[in-house]
Write a protein that holds these residues in place. Structure first.
Motif, PDB file in Angstrom:
ATOM      1  N   LEU A 274       1.249  -9.228  -9.230  1.00 41.30           N
ATOM      2  CA  LEU A 274       1.136  -8.391  -8.039  1.00 41.30           C
ATOM      3  C   LEU A 274       1.697  -7.017  -8.371  1.00 41.30           C
ATOM      4  CD1 LEU A 274       2.414 -10.846  -5.269  1.00 41.30           C
ATOM      5  CD2 LEU A 274       0.048 -10.298  -5.851  1.00 41.30           C
TER       6      LEU A 274
ATOM      7  N   CYS B 236       2.994  -3.273  -7.075  1.00 42.37           N
ATOM      8  CA  CYS B 236       3.525  -2.468  -5.986  1.00 42.37           C
ATOM      9  C   CYS B 236       3.681  -1.038  -6.484  1.00 42.37           C
ATOM     10  CB  CYS B 236       4.876  -3.007  -5.537  1.00 42.37           C
ATOM     11  SG  CYS B 236       5.677  -2.015  -4.259  1.00 42.37           S
TER      12      CYS B 236
ATOM     13  N   ARG C 126      -5.161 -13.346  -2.622  1.00 42.07           N
ATOM     14  CA  ARG C 126      -5.496 -13.963  -3.902  1.00 42.07           C
ATOM     15  C   ARG C 126      -5.355 -15.460  -3.756  1.00 42.07           C
ATOM     16  NH1 ARG C 126      -5.259 -12.446  -9.533  1.00 42.07           N
ATOM     17  NH2 ARG C 126      -6.480 -14.094 -10.522  1.00 42.07           N
TER      18      ARG C 126
ATOM     19  N   GLN D  38       0.380  -2.249  -1.980  1.00 38.83           N
ATOM     20  CA  GLN D  38       0.383  -3.514  -2.726  1.00 38.83           C
ATOM     21  C   GLN D  38      -1.045  -3.921  -3.061  1.00 38.83           C
ATOM     22  OE1 GLN D  38       3.781  -5.364   0.152  1.00 38.83           O
ATOM     23  NE2 GLN D  38       2.820  -6.806  -1.260  1.00 38.83           N
ATOM     24  N   THR D  39      -1.240  -4.381  -4.273  1.00 40.53           N
ATOM     25  CA  THR D  39      -2.531  -4.936  -4.661  1.00 40.53           C
ATOM     26  C   THR D  39      -2.327  -6.197  -5.479  1.00 40.53           C
ATOM     27  OG1 THR D  39      -2.524  -3.480  -6.603  1.00 40.53           O
ATOM     28  CG2 THR D  39      -3.782  -2.743  -4.682  1.00 40.53           C
ATOM     29  N   PRO D  40      -3.170  -7.232  -5.323  1.00 40.15           N
ATOM     30  CA  PRO D  40      -4.220  -7.300  -4.297  1.00 40.15           C
ATOM     31  C   PRO D  40      -3.646  -7.682  -2.939  1.00 40.15           C
ATOM     32  CG  PRO D  40      -4.161  -9.360  -5.501  1.00 40.15           C
ATOM     33  CD  PRO D  40      -3.111  -8.469  -6.152  1.00 40.15           C
ATOM     34  N   LYS D  41      -4.450  -7.628  -1.908  1.00 43.96           N
ATOM     35  CA  LYS D  41      -4.019  -8.038  -0.567  1.00 43.96           C
ATOM     36  C   LYS D  41      -4.133  -9.549  -0.388  1.00 43.96           C
ATOM     37  CE  LYS D  41      -4.818  -3.804   2.063  1.00 43.96           C
ATOM     38  NZ  LYS D  41      -4.481  -2.992   0.920  1.00 43.96           N
TER      39      LYS D  41
ATOM     40  N   SER E 221       0.976  -9.084   0.459  1.00 43.38           N
ATOM     41  CA  SER E 221      -0.063  -9.731  -0.360  1.00 43.38           C
ATOM     42  C   SER E 221       0.006 -11.218  -0.080  1.00 43.38           C
ATOM     43  CB  SER E 221       0.194  -9.476  -1.854  1.00 43.38           C
ATOM     44  OG  SER E 221       0.119  -8.115  -2.173  1.00 43.38           O
ATOM     45  N   ARG E 222      -1.107 -11.768   0.419  1.00 40.22           N
ATOM     46  CA  ARG E 222      -1.135 -13.197   0.750  1.00 40.22           C
ATOM     47  C   ARG E 222      -1.647 -13.962  -0.447  1.00 40.22           C
ATOM     48  NH1 ARG E 222      -0.792 -16.186   5.290  1.00 40.22           N
ATOM     49  NH2 ARG E 222      -0.729 -14.303   6.580  1.00 40.22           N
TER      50      ARG E 222
END
Lengths: 112, 112
Positions: free
Chosen positions: B21, B23, B11, B6-9, B107-108
């Protein structure tokens, strides 16, 4: 609507004690039930999956039981270790797709 | 052997901003899912996909859009972020007809 409940929300045990984690669900028409482990800041790792026709599943020190008629599952972890400290979530699958219904989890701390 | 990435972790967004996001999975899984996890609650399904070019709504789809243009990628979009969308987002994937899911690390997202 399916409701999945995990009680207690947190527990702490000394190393070596057996852990008993509970999961209850309101609709017994499930396809399967899974137990996951979640470490802080990380994703979920599947521990055990019990099909609706099964009564229990075992993997090493872990044993999960399923009683569909009463809407309950229990995860037993034998001889707990500090490395078992994590949050444990149960999830109910209504069908063979991944549309899981999760409980809120039980946070476990195993003290040395 | 990356699994689900997953990116970003992390944001941070302001209310009204948009973001996507990403995946990505390298296991050739047919099914992909987006869940959100909020404190004291279980994971809740936002959207899912059963194959390239297909998407479907989950339990909490409002305010999100998704796309699956390639089999290995599943994008989650927020067109106009709201503080209620502050959460940890998890992507997962599985083979068709087998709801043993592989999860990403999460991803937070914080919306101010």
């Amino acid at each position: 609507k399916q409701e999945v409940t995990q009680i207690p929300a947190a527990l702490s045990v000394p190393e070596g004690e057996n852990l008993v984690l509970n999961c209850s669900f309101t609709d017994s028409a499930i396809y399967n039930l899974q137990w996951f482990r979640q470490d802080p800041g990380k994703g979920l790792t599947s521990l055990l999956l019990i099909q609706s026709s099964q009564r229990e599943q075992t993997s090493g020190r872990l044993n999960a039981s399923l009683d569909k008629s009463s809407g309950r599952s229990t995860l037993y972890i034998a001889a707990s270790q500090p490395g078992d400290s994590a949050t444990y979530l149960c999830a109910v699958g209504p069908d063979s797709w991944g549309k899981l219904q999760f409980g809120a989890g039980t946070q476990v701390v195993v003290t040395p | 052997n990356a699994g689900v990435t997953q990116t970003p972790k992390f944001r941070v967004l302001k209310t009204g901003q948009s973001m996507t996001l990403l995946c990505a999975q390298d296991m050739n899984h047919e099914y992909m899912y987006w869940y959100r996890q909020d404190p004291g609650m279980g994971l809740r399904l936002i959207h899912y996909s059963v194959g390239e070019g297909t998407t479907a709504k989950g339990e909490v789809p409002d305010g999100y859009n998704v796309s699956r243009l390639k089999k290995q990628n599943f994008l989650l979009g927020l067109e106009s972020a709201a503080p209620s969308q502050t959460s940890v987002y998890f992507c997962a994937s599985s083979y068709a007809g087998a709801n043993v899911l592989t999860f990403g690390a999460g991803s937070r997202l914080t919306v101010l």
